[in-house]
Design a protein around this motif. Structure first.
Motif, short mmCIF file in Angstrom:
data_model
loop_
_atom_site.label_atom_id
_atom_site.label_comp_id
_atom_site.label_asym_id
_atom_site.label_seq_id
_atom_site.Cartn_x
_atom_site.Cartn_y
_atom_site.Cartn_z
N GLY A 114 12.86 -32.39 -24.05
CA GLY A 114 12.15 -33.64 -24.31
C GLY A 114 12.75 -34.80 -23.55
O GLY A 114 13.03 -34.69 -22.36
N ARG A 157 7.46 -43.28 -25.01
CA ARG A 157 7.41 -42.11 -25.89
C ARG A 157 6.07 -41.42 -25.74
O ARG A 157 5.03 -42.03 -25.85
CB ARG A 157 7.62 -42.56 -27.34
CG ARG A 157 7.80 -41.40 -28.31
CD ARG A 157 8.19 -41.91 -29.68
NE ARG A 157 9.38 -42.73 -29.67
CZ ARG A 157 10.63 -42.24 -29.78
NH1 ARG A 157 10.82 -40.96 -29.90
NH2 ARG A 157 11.65 -43.05 -29.80
N ASP A 162 3.41 -36.29 -27.95
CA ASP A 162 3.91 -34.95 -28.24
C ASP A 162 5.43 -34.97 -28.03
O ASP A 162 5.90 -35.13 -26.89
CB ASP A 162 3.25 -33.93 -27.32
CG ASP A 162 3.61 -32.51 -27.65
OD1 ASP A 162 4.70 -32.28 -28.23
OD2 ASP A 162 2.82 -31.61 -27.32
N PRO A 163 6.23 -34.81 -29.07
CA PRO A 163 7.68 -34.95 -28.95
C PRO A 163 8.35 -33.88 -28.08
O PRO A 163 9.51 -34.03 -27.71
CB PRO A 163 8.17 -34.85 -30.40
CG PRO A 163 7.08 -34.19 -31.15
CD PRO A 163 5.81 -34.53 -30.44
N ARG A 164 7.60 -32.84 -27.69
CA ARG A 164 8.17 -31.84 -26.79
C ARG A 164 8.31 -32.35 -25.36
O ARG A 164 9.06 -31.78 -24.57
CB ARG A 164 7.28 -30.58 -26.77
CG ARG A 164 7.19 -29.87 -28.10
CD ARG A 164 6.22 -28.69 -28.00
NE ARG A 164 4.90 -29.16 -27.59
CZ ARG A 164 4.07 -28.48 -26.79
NH1 ARG A 164 4.41 -27.30 -26.33
NH2 ARG A 164 2.90 -28.99 -26.47
#
Length: 145
Positions: free
Chosen positions: A85, A124, A127-129
């Protein structure tokens, strides 16, 4: 500085080509991002990690002596990474920032009068991936017709 062979077609394309040469030749950057993933584009790519060049903005600055022309070019380099990430994207961004310290080499048909890495932001992704960074550069390019 050694002269490169990229012809002067348009100021933002000249900057993009010089940056691609610089980044693909840098061992720290090329260890993190494949050369074919350093390219133009404006959406998150399928193949990651990647460095995408924005279209850029060209501000014509006018004429100089000897029929020389000057333009200021502003361009964003988008870093996209998966797996770790934001941390992976920041690692790539740091390698790029170090490569940009000297700036790109002049081309056969153009010279850089100024080059600056002016800012880096880490927006940011929903999708936190995914990790996403934007390095903004500014250059003044001079060429003759």
């Amino acid at each position: 500085m050694p002269m490169r062979t990229a012809p002067m077609l348009e100021p933002s394309l000249a900057l993009q080509g010089a940056l691609k040469e610089l980044l693909t030749a840098d061992p720290a950057v090329s260890a993190l991002v494949a050369a074919d993933s350093i390219r133009s584009g404006d959406v998150r790519p399928d193949k990651l990690p990647a460095i995408l060049f924005s279209n850029g903005t060209v501000q014509m600055l006018g004429y100089g002596s000897g029929r020389q022309f000057h333009a200021r070019v502003l361009m964003d380099l988008h870093i996209w990474a998966l797996s770790d990430g934001p941390d992976h994207a920041k690692t790539i961004g740091f390698a790029i920032a170090n490569a940009l310290l000297e700036g790109p080499d002049d081309g056969e048909d153009f010279q850089f009068d100024e080059f600056d890495h002016v800012r880096t932001v880490w927006p940011r992704d929903p999708d936190p991936r995914f990790g996403h960074g934007v390095l903004s550069v500014e250059a003044v390019i001079r060429w003759s017709l």
